[in-house]
Scaffold this motif. Structure first.
Motif, mmCIF file in Angstrom:
data_model
loop_
_atom_site.group_PDB
_atom_site.id
_atom_site.type_symbol
_atom_site.label_atom_id
_atom_site.label_comp_id
_atom_site.label_asym_id
_atom_site.label_seq_id
_atom_site.Cartn_x
_atom_site.Cartn_y
_atom_site.Cartn_z
ATOM 1 N N LEU A 170 0.825 -1.207 0.000
ATOM 2 C CA LEU A 170 0.000 0.000 0.000
ATOM 3 C C LEU A 170 0.858 1.255 0.000
ATOM 4 C CD1 LEU A 170 -2.685 -1.231 2.526
ATOM 5 C CD2 LEU A 170 -3.183 -0.447 0.193
ATOM 6 N N ALA A 171 1.971 1.219 0.731
ATOM 7 C CA ALA A 171 2.894 2.359 0.723
ATOM 8 C C ALA A 171 3.462 2.584 -0.667
ATOM 9 C CB ALA A 171 4.013 2.130 1.736
ATOM 10 N N GLU A 172 3.722 1.497 -1.380
ATOM 11 C CA GLU A 172 4.221 1.613 -2.752
ATOM 12 C C GLU A 172 3.196 2.271 -3.677
ATOM 13 O OE1 GLU A 172 5.192 -2.401 -3.684
ATOM 14 O OE2 GLU A 172 7.071 -2.391 -2.541
ATOM 15 N N LEU A 173 1.925 2.161 -3.320
ATOM 16 C CA LEU A 173 0.857 2.803 -4.095
ATOM 17 C C LEU A 173 0.666 4.267 -3.708
ATOM 18 C CD1 LEU A 173 -1.851 -0.038 -4.054
ATOM 19 C CD2 LEU A 173 -0.354 0.611 -5.960
ATOM 20 N N GLY A 174 1.397 4.714 -2.687
ATOM 21 C CA GLY A 174 1.324 6.119 -2.300
ATOM 22 C C GLY A 174 0.530 6.402 -1.046
ATOM 23 N N TYR A 175 0.055 5.355 -0.375
ATOM 24 C CA TYR A 175 -0.696 5.543 0.851
ATOM 25 C C TYR A 175 0.222 5.425 2.071
ATOM 26 C CZ TYR A 175 -4.506 4.513 -2.377
ATOM 27 O OH TYR A 175 -5.371 4.531 -3.441
ATOM 28 N N VAL A 176 -0.252 5.918 3.210
ATOM 29 C CA VAL A 176 0.355 5.577 4.490
ATOM 30 C C VAL A 176 -0.452 4.410 5.033
ATOM 31 C CG1 VAL A 176 0.874 6.312 6.838
ATOM 32 C CG2 VAL A 176 1.093 7.929 4.953
#
Length: 261
Positions: free
Chosen positions: A74-80
């Protein structure tokens, strides 16, 4: 149902586990009442400014590497993303009787179950990287049931996504209580969830006026998103790479929708 401010989760300890890379993971200690919990916050440190936050709730095995990996994805998708801890005491197992016992301790009291999940959400919101106006929660197996309980409790989320969850039916939920949009990714061959529960689950959501969608993957059994599912040695648990890929893509489109300005 919001937890009293005296029980608000606190960021007590943040220890970077990955250095020199874009994706960072921090170990975070927080509390639910007197219970100390340990979760993992993941984010891309190359992104500036606040961004949507996603809570990740683990399977009944406990907060293991699989749940942490999903937070990193999910972080790789730009989320925290915050992989929450529902058990405490670093409880992780590969044995179904242990997992079942721990899960039942949590689910026996619905209010306490919801409160424990809300502690994870409060911890995610405490990060200064998170846009607290854009929040979601996802869960796997027991975690899928947990994010549904958050929705039933009136959590202020934009969306919740359940992957091979146990689909606990809503009961006596006042229309308008369920705030988030709901995405259900379910395996057609999931023997853990009987047809009558699926029917009751849908009926409960409709009675509560929820916005929901359910996608069913042919031939997929319980645990279809987890590459390690088959290794547990249970016939009902089998990884399905096609259903895994499709459901993850479905979730991304769902987030694009619920986080749209």
């Amino acid at each position: 149902m919001r937890r009293p401010s005296t029980h608000m989760a606190a960021l007590l300890l943040c220890t970077p586990l990955v250095a020199g890379a874009a994706i960072q993971t921090e170990r975070v200690e927080y509390r639910d009442g007197d219970t100390v919990l340990t979760g993992y916050l993941s984010y891309d440190d190359a992104i500036e400014g606040k961004r949507p936050g996603v809570l990740v709730i683990h399977e009944w095995w406990g907060l293991n590497d699989y749940a942490k990996k999903r937070a990193e994805m999910l972080a790789e998708l730009g989320y925290v993303a915050f992989a929450a801890d529902m058990y405490g005491d670093n409880k992780v197992t590969e044995h179904a009787p242990d997992a079942q016992g721990w899960m039942q301790q949590i689910t026996a009291n619905q209010s306490a179950w919801q409160q424990r999940a809300m502690a994870g959400l409060d911890t995610l919101k405490a990060s200064d990287r998170v846009d607290t106006e854009k929040l979601a929660a996802i869960g796997y197996c027991f975690g899928g049931a947990t994010v549904m309980q958050m929705a039933y409790a009136g959590a202020d989320l934009d969306g919740v996504a359940s992957f091979h969850g146990s689909l606990p039916p809503a009961s006596n939920i006042e229309p308008g209580t369920i705030k988030p949009s709901i995405l259900i990714a379910h395996g057609e061959a999931d023997s853990f969830v009987p047809p009558e529960r699926i029917a009751a689950f849908k009926e409960g959501l409709d009675a509560a006026g929820a916005d929901w969608q359910m996608i069913v993957y042919s031939g997929a059994r319980h645990g279809f998103t987890n590459p390690g599912a088959t290794a547990y040695g249970m016939d009902a648990l089998v990884y399905d790479p096609k259903a895994d890929t499709r459901s993850w893509a479905l979730m991304q489109g769902f987030f694009d929708e619920v986080f749209a300005d």
